[in-house]
Design a protein around this motif. Structure first.
Motif, PDB file in Angstrom:
ATOM      1  N   SER A 229       0.837  -1.201   0.000  1.00 44.48           N
ATOM      2  CA  SER A 229       0.000   0.000   0.000  1.00 44.48           C
ATOM      3  C   SER A 229       0.866   1.243   0.000  1.00 44.48           C
ATOM      4  O   SER A 229       2.032   1.208   0.404  1.00 44.48           O
ATOM      5  N   PRO A 232       0.193   5.977   4.367  1.00 42.19           N
ATOM      6  CA  PRO A 232      -1.057   6.659   4.715  1.00 42.19           C
ATOM      7  C   PRO A 232      -0.878   8.171   4.776  1.00 42.19           C
ATOM      8  O   PRO A 232       0.137   8.664   5.276  1.00 42.19           O
ATOM      9  N   PRO A 233      -1.843   8.908   4.263  1.00 43.92           N
ATOM     10  CA  PRO A 233      -1.775  10.374   4.366  1.00 43.92           C
ATOM     11  C   PRO A 233      -1.779  10.803   5.830  1.00 43.92           C
ATOM     12  O   PRO A 233      -2.206  10.049   6.711  1.00 43.92           O
ATOM     13  N   GLU A 234      -1.295  11.984   6.082  1.00 45.81           N
ATOM     14  CA  GLU A 234      -1.234  12.486   7.453  1.00 45.81           C
ATOM     15  C   GLU A 234      -2.624  12.493   8.089  1.00 45.81           C
ATOM     16  O   GLU A 234      -3.592  12.971   7.498  1.00 45.81           O
ATOM     17  N   GLY A 235      -2.703  11.927   9.295  1.00 47.43           N
ATOM     18  CA  GLY A 235      -3.972  11.869  10.007  1.00 47.43           C
ATOM     19  C   GLY A 235      -4.794  10.640   9.729  1.00 47.43           C
ATOM     20  O   GLY A 235      -5.853  10.435  10.328  1.00 47.43           O
ATOM     21  N   GLU A 236      -4.333   9.768   8.802  1.00 49.19           N
ATOM     22  CA  GLU A 236      -5.057   8.538   8.476  1.00 49.19           C
ATOM     23  C   GLU A 236      -4.205   7.329   8.819  1.00 49.19           C
ATOM     24  O   GLU A 236      -2.976   7.412   8.893  1.00 49.19           O
ATOM     25  N   LYS A 237      -4.876   6.181   9.018  1.00 48.04           N
ATOM     26  CA  LYS A 237      -4.172   4.972   9.449  1.00 48.04           C
ATOM     27  C   LYS A 237      -3.741   4.089   8.276  1.00 48.04           C
ATOM     28  O   LYS A 237      -2.806   3.308   8.409  1.00 48.04           O
ATOM     29  N   LYS A 238      -4.448   4.179   7.159  1.00 45.02           N
ATOM     30  CA  LYS A 238      -4.143   3.281   6.047  1.00 45.02           C
ATOM     31  C   LYS A 238      -3.909   4.066   4.763  1.00 45.02           C
ATOM     32  O   LYS A 238      -4.511   5.117   4.535  1.00 45.02           O
ATOM     33  N   GLY A 239      -3.045   3.501   3.924  1.00 43.10           N
ATOM     34  CA  GLY A 239      -2.823   4.059   2.603  1.00 43.10           C
ATOM     35  C   GLY A 239      -3.698   3.370   1.579  1.00 43.10           C
ATOM     36  O   GLY A 239      -4.588   2.583   1.918  1.00 43.10           O
ATOM     37  N   THR A 240      -3.424   3.636   0.332  1.00 41.41           N
ATOM     38  CA  THR A 240      -4.194   3.052  -0.768  1.00 41.41           C
ATOM     39  C   THR A 240      -3.513   1.790  -1.274  1.00 41.41           C
ATOM     40  O   THR A 240      -2.293   1.779  -1.475  1.00 41.41           O
TER      41      THR A 240
END
Length: 436
Positions: A229, A232-240
Motif C-alpha cells: 500500500s 497513509p496520508p497524514e492523520g489517516e491509518k491506512k494508505g491506498t
C-alpha cells in the motif's frame, strides 16, 4: 485483483512453482486473490496454467505435495515431443497445433478469476518451448482477455552458452514479445548465479543449482508483486492498496521502453542474519546504489558514482550513472519508514527527464524472516545493455547462414530474422539514447 500466471517450458514451470512457494510461505493471506484462489475447506489453488511440450516437469508440479496449496490439473497442457531448443518449432509448430488446448486451459482458469487485470507469463529465452511457444501464448492471451496487461518474466541464459542457437532464440523471443507484451521483466542467469555464489560461500563445490537460482529470482519477483500500500496520508491509518496493473502502467509510460529489472536489499544467508543489523536509511542507500550501477548484488559498489547534484567536485559528468525512466519501491517489515527510502529514490538527477517518476509502497509483514527489506522494480537505461552483444553475435552467425536451416524447416524464413534484428536494433538505440 488476480494475477493470471502462465508457466511455459521447463524453466517457466520450475520458476513458476518457486514463485508460488515463495508467495505462500511469505504471506498466505496476502496471496489469496492475487496468486491463489480459495476452495471450500481444501488447499488454495494456484492461479496458473502450466504448459510444456515435455511431460516430466509439469507432471512433477502436479503430483508434488505443496504445503497449503496445489495446482488445478485441468489448467495444464503438455505433450511428449519437446521443441528441440528451436524457437520456430515452439512458435510455428506447437503454437498452431496446441492452440485449442491452451485456449481451453486459459478459459478454465479465467472462470475462477473474477477480476484479472495482469497476466504474468514465465518463460525462458534460450530453448524452444518456453521461448517460441511462450511468445505465441502471449499473443493468444491478448485475444482471449482483451485489456489485460501482460508481463513476460523472461529468463536470459548464461553468457557462456547453454545451447548453440540460444542467441537466435533470444533474438526471436525478445523481438516478438516487444510487439505483443506490455512489459518484460528480465532475469539474467549470470547475475543470479553470482548472487547465489556470494550467499553460499564455501558450500559451492559443483556450481550453483538452478533450484537455488530460481529461489532467488522468485524472492525478487514476489517482493515486488505481493500486496503493498501507499504510505497513509497524514492523520489517516491506512494508505491506498497498490494493484499490479497500476505498477505496470507506472513503470512503462512509453511503449518504446518495456524492460524491467527487480532488485532486493538485503540478500543475506541464514547463518549471517544473527550478525546483521540494518536500518531503513541504510537499506535505501544500498538499494539506490544498486540501481545507479545496474546491479542486483550489494558488494563491489562504487560509491563515487552519484547523481550530479550530490557530487562535491565541479566536474558534474557521471558517465556510469544508470538513468531511470520510472521506479517502484516496496518496504517490507517492522517500523516501516517509507520516507527514508523514498527520499533516496526521489532525487531528480536519477531520472532521464529530471522529474522523479516514483511509486512507493509498504507492507508491515516480514519477508524471508528479515525485519526489514527493500525491493525495487525499475525501467532504466542500462536494462538493455546486453542487446549490443546479442545483436553482434547473432548477426555474425546469420550472415554466415549458421543453423538457419533448423528454423526454415518450420517455415521461419530469413526475412523474419531480418525483421527481428530491426526490432531489437531500434530497442537498443532507444535505450542507448537515454544515456546520451
Amino acid at each position: 485483483m488476480s494475477v493470471m500466471v502462465v508457466q511455459v517450458g521447463q524453466c517457466g514451470n520450475q520458476l513458476g512453482e518457486a514463485l508460488f512457494e515463495t508467495a505462500y510461505r511469505e504471506s498466505p493471506s496476502d496471496s489469496v486473490g492475487r496468486f491463489f484462489t480459495e476452495t471450500d475447506g481444501g488447499p488454495l489453488i494456484a492461479n496458473a496454467v502450466l504448459v510444456d511440450m515435455e511431460s516430466k516437469v509439469v507432471a512433477g508440479c502436479l503430483s508434488k505435495h505443496h504445503t497449503g496449496w496445489t495446482y488445478d490439473p485441468r489448467c495444464s497442457v503438455l505433450s511428449r515431443q519437446g521443441s528441440g531448443n528451436n524457437w520456430a518449432n515452439g512458435y510455428c509448430n506447437f503454437g498452431e497445433t496446441m492452440e485449442d488446448e491452451i485456449s481451453t486451459a486459459l478459459r478454465v482458469l479465467l472462470r475462477s478469476l473474477p477480476d484479472v487485470r495482469v497476466a504474468l507469463v514465465i518463460m525462458s529465452s534460450a530453448g524452444g518451448t518456453g521461448s517460441g511457444l511462450g511468445c505465441r501464448i502471449t499473443e493468444l492471451i491478448k485475444g482471449i482477455v482483451p485489456g489485460v496487461l501482460i508481463v513476460n518474466q523472461v529468463v536470459l541464459p548464461f553468457s557462456q552458452g547453454e545451447v548453440s542457437v540460444q542467441g537466435y532464440n533470444m533474438l526471436l523471443t525478445l523481438s516478438s514479445l516487444y510487439q505483443s507484451t506490455d512489459a518484460l521483466l528480465l532475469s539474467h542467469n549470470d547475475r543470479y548465479q553470482t548472487l547465489s555464489r556470494r550467499l553460499l560461500h564455501h558450500r559451492v563445490k559443483d556450481g550453483v543449482s538452478f533450484q537455488e537460482i530460481n529461489r532467488l529470482i522468485s524472492s525478487h519477483v514476489a517482493g515486488v508483486l505481493l500486496p503493498a500500500s501507499t504510505a497513509p496520508p497524514e492523520g489517516e491509518k491506512k494508505g491506498t492498496h497498490i494493484h499490479c496493473d497500476e505498477i505496470v502502467e507506472h513503470l512503462v509510460p512509453h511503449p518504446c521502453y518495456r524492460f524491467l529489472t527487480a532488485r532486493m536489499m538485503p540478500v543475506i544467508s541464514e547463518h549471517s542474519r544473527d550478525y546483521t543489523n540494518t536500518t531503513w536509511d541504510m537499506l535505501g542507500k544500498y538499494a539506490r546504489q544498486m540501481l545507479i550501477q545496474d546491479s542486483i548484488v550489494d558488494e563491489g559498489l562504487i560509491w563515487s558514482i552519484k547523481p550530479r547534484s550530490e557530487l562535491l567536485t565541479t566536474n558534474k559528468h557521471t558517465p556510469n550513472l544508470n538513468l531511470t525512466i520510472s521506479c517502484f519501491t516496496v518496504c517490507r517489515g517492522i517500523e516501516v519508514a517509507v520516507p527514508e527510502v523514498e527520499d533516496r529514490f526521489r532525487v531528480p538527477d536519477l531520472y532521464r527527464n529530471s522529474t522523479p517518476r516514483l511509486l512507493s509502497g509498504y507492507n508491515p509483514r516480514h519477508f524471508d524472516k528479515l525485519d526489514k527489506s527493500v525491493f525495487s522494480l525499475d525501467n532504466s537505461a542500462k536494462s538493455a545493455g546486453f542487446l549490443e552483444g546479442l545483436l553482434s553475435d547473432s548477426w555474425r552467425k546469420f550472415q554466415a547462414g549458421a543453423f538457419l536451416y533448423q528454423y526454415e524447416n518450420f517455415g521461419l524464413d530469413r526475412d523474419w530474422f531480418r525483421e527481428s534484428f530491426n526490432v531489437l536494433e531500434k530497442v537498443n538505440l532507444d535505450y542507448s539514447s537515454l544515456l546520451s
